[in-house]
Design an enzyme around this catalytic site. Structure first.
Site, PDB file in Angstrom:
ATOM      1  N   ARG A 234      37.596  42.377  31.338  1.00  0.00           N
ATOM      2  CA  ARG A 234      37.743  41.522  32.504  1.00  0.00           C
ATOM      3  C   ARG A 234      37.696  40.069  32.050  1.00  0.00           C
ATOM      4  O   ARG A 234      36.909  39.714  31.152  1.00  0.00           O
ATOM      5  CB  ARG A 234      36.624  41.780  33.527  1.00  0.00           C
ATOM      6  CG  ARG A 234      36.814  43.028  34.382  1.00  0.00           C
ATOM      7  CD  ARG A 234      37.976  42.892  35.366  1.00  0.00           C
ATOM      8  NE  ARG A 234      38.147  44.068  36.201  1.00  0.00           N
ATOM      9  CZ  ARG A 234      38.938  45.105  35.928  1.00  0.00           C
ATOM     10  NH1 ARG A 234      39.625  45.126  34.800  1.00  0.00           N
ATOM     11  NH2 ARG A 234      39.058  46.112  36.761  1.00  0.00           N
ATOM     12  N   GLU A 263      42.042  35.037  37.290  1.00  0.00           N
ATOM     13  CA  GLU A 263      43.251  35.804  37.557  1.00  0.00           C
ATOM     14  C   GLU A 263      43.669  35.775  39.026  1.00  0.00           C
ATOM     15  O   GLU A 263      42.814  35.936  39.874  1.00  0.00           O
ATOM     16  CB  GLU A 263      42.910  37.249  37.155  1.00  0.00           C
ATOM     17  CG  GLU A 263      44.054  38.082  36.759  1.00  0.00           C
ATOM     18  CD  GLU A 263      43.554  39.391  36.155  1.00  0.00           C
ATOM     19  OE1 GLU A 263      42.773  39.352  35.183  1.00  0.00           O
ATOM     20  OE2 GLU A 263      43.931  40.432  36.677  1.00  0.00           O
ATOM     21  N   HIS A 281      47.930  41.747  32.952  1.00  0.00           N
ATOM     22  CA  HIS A 281      46.985  42.816  33.329  1.00  0.00           C
ATOM     23  C   HIS A 281      47.700  44.174  33.487  1.00  0.00           C
ATOM     24  O   HIS A 281      47.817  44.693  34.602  1.00  0.00           O
ATOM     25  CB  HIS A 281      46.227  42.451  34.625  1.00  0.00           C
ATOM     26  CG  HIS A 281      44.923  43.189  34.761  1.00  0.00           C
ATOM     27  ND1 HIS A 281      43.855  42.705  35.458  1.00  0.00           N
ATOM     28  CD2 HIS A 281      44.518  44.401  34.278  1.00  0.00           C
ATOM     29  CE1 HIS A 281      42.855  43.571  35.415  1.00  0.00           C
ATOM     30  NE2 HIS A 281      43.233  44.612  34.695  1.00  0.00           N
TER      31      HIS A 281
HETATM   32  C1  GLV Z   1      42.079  47.804  35.179  1.00  0.00           C
HETATM   33  O1  GLV Z   1      41.793  46.712  34.818  1.00  0.00           O
HETATM   34  C2  GLV Z   1      41.143  48.776  35.614  1.00  0.00           C
HETATM   35  O2  GLV Z   1      39.961  48.451  35.777  1.00  0.00           O
HETATM   36  O3  GLV Z   1      41.564  49.920  35.812  1.00  0.00           O
END
Ligand code: GLV
Ligand code: GLV
Length: 316
Positions: A234, A263, A281
Site C-alpha cells: 500500500r 492514490e 495498481h
Molecule cells: C490490491 O491491492 C488488493 O488489496 O487486493
C-alpha cells in the site's frame, strides 16, 4: 434483498446473484463517496472496491447492511472494528490473488533492474541505431539479497519465485514465521538489517498502524545506494516525498511502484525520474484472478445473506 456493486466486474454477477435485487453500478471509475453513501443506505450487501471508503459515518447509515465483500485482499479502506460492533460481516479476497500479485512484484523487480521500460521507450523513440557494449547496462538478480517487508501469503509466494534466481531471501515482519522460513529458505532479520543488507527491498505488507510511513528518509539513508525499492503493498507505507528525495539524491538506485501514498494522485516529480517504474495498481490484474475475486465476493454475499453463514474469508 439488495446488493450494491460499486464498479463493473469481469464476471457475470448478474446471473450469479440473480436471487438478489442488484444495484449494479456498471462503471470502471471509483464511486464518489456521496453516491456510495446514498446508494448504500438501502443495501443488505455491498461489493466494494479498495478505493471505496467504508467508514463509520457510512456504516452508521446502512441499517440493513449485513455484509461487505471487499474486492481486494487489503481492507484498510474499511472500518472493520466498527463493522464488527454493528454485526456486519466483512470479507476480502485472499488466496485467489496470491500468485498473480507475487508475479507482478517479480515483474517490477526484474524490470527495474534490467531497465526494461526505459529501454523499450528508447527503442520506440527510434534511437536504437546499433548494438553497443554499454547500452542500457542493468543489475543482475542472480545470487543477490532480496529483503521482504511483509511475509504473508503473497510474500511467501514471491520468495518462491526468487529461489529460481538463487537469491538470498531475508524478511522483516512483526511476527516471525518459522514454518514459512523452512518452506522458503527465508531468514528473519531486524528492520535495520533488512535495510542495510538488501539489494532489493520489496514491500508486500498490508497497511496498518505498524506499517504506515515505515519507509521515510531515515530508512532510505540506511539502504545501499545500489538498492532498489519495490512497493506492491500500500502506498502510505512509504512517505512519498522522502522517496522522491532519496531517488533524486541517489540514496537508492531506483523504485518500482504499483501503489501510491495519495492514490490515484502520484507525486509529480516521480514522472520526471527515469529510474522508476510507475504502474496503476494492477497487482492482482490477471483475467483469471480478477474473475475469481469477483466470484469469491459474490459467494461471500450469498453465504451471509442467503444462508446466514459466515464464510471462511470473513475478517471479523
Ligand atoms: C490490491 O491491492 C488488493 O488489496 O487486493
Ligand atoms: C495478504 O496480505 C497476503 O499476503 O495474502
Amino acid at each position: 434483498m439488495k446488493v450494491l456493486i460499486t464498479q463493473k466486474l469481469p464476471f457475470n454477477v448478474e446471473e450469479y446473484l440473480k436471487d438478489f435485487e442488484l444495484d449494479y453500478r456498471k462503471e470502471s471509475t471509483p464511486i464518489p463517496y456521496e453516491e456510495l453513501y446514498e446508494r448504500g443506505k438501502s443495501a443488505h450487501g455491498i461489493i466494494s472496491m479498495l478505493s471505496d471508503k467504508i467508514d463509520k459515518n457510512l456504516l452508521e447509515n446502512c441499517p440493513n447492511l449485513k455484509v461487505v465483500a471487499n474486492y481486494a485482499v487489503g481492507y484498510n479502506n474499511i472500518d472493520v472494528a466498527f463493522a464488527t460492533q454493528k454485526g456486519i460481516v466483512v470479507c476480502n479476497t485472499p488466496d485467489v490473488l496470491t500468485e498473480t500479485t507475487a508475479e507482478l512484484a517479480f515483474a517490477l523487480m526484474i524490470s527495474i533492474a534490467r531497465r526494461i521500460v526505459e529501454a523499450d521507450n528508447f527503442t520506440r523513440e527510434g534511437k536504437f541505431t546499433g548494438w553497443s557494449p554499454e547500452l542500457y547496462l542493468g543489475t543482475d538478480l542472480f545470487k543477490k539479497t532480496v529483503g521482504l517487508y511483509g511475509f504473508g501469503r503473497i510474500g511467501q509466494a514471491f520468495a518462491r519465485c526468487c529461489k529460481g534466481f538463487e537469491m538470498d531471501i531475508i524478511y522483516h515482519t512483526r511476527n516471525r514465521n518459522l514454518q514459512a522460513e523452512i518452506l522458503t529458505g527465508a531468514k528473519y532479520v531486524s528492520f535495520d538489517e533488512l535495510l542495510e543488507k538488501s539489494d532489493f527491498i520489496v514491500i508486500i505488507a498490508p497497511l496498518n498502524d505498524e506499517s504506515y510511513h515505515k519507509f521515510t528518509i531515515n530508512a532510505f539513508k540506511k539502504m545501499k545506494n545500489s538498492a532498489y525499492l519495490i512497493n506492491i503493498g500500500r502506498g502510505p507505507i512509504v512517505k512519498e516525498d522522502d522517496l522522491v528525495t532519496a531517488l533524486k539524491e541517489g540514496l537508492i538506485k531506483g523504485a518500482g511502484l504499483d501503489v501510491y501514498e495519495f492514490e490515484p494522485k502520484i507525486h509529480p516529480e516521480l514522472f520526471n525520474l527515469k529510474n522508476v517504474i510507475l504502474l496503476p495498481h494492477i497487482g492482482s490484474a490477471s483475467v483469471k484472478t480478477r474473475a475469481e475475486m469477483a466470484k469469491l465476493c459474490a459467494d461471500s454475499i450469498i453465504s451471509v445473506l442467503k444462508f446466514g453463514k459466515k464464510p471462511k474469508n470473513a475478517l471479523n
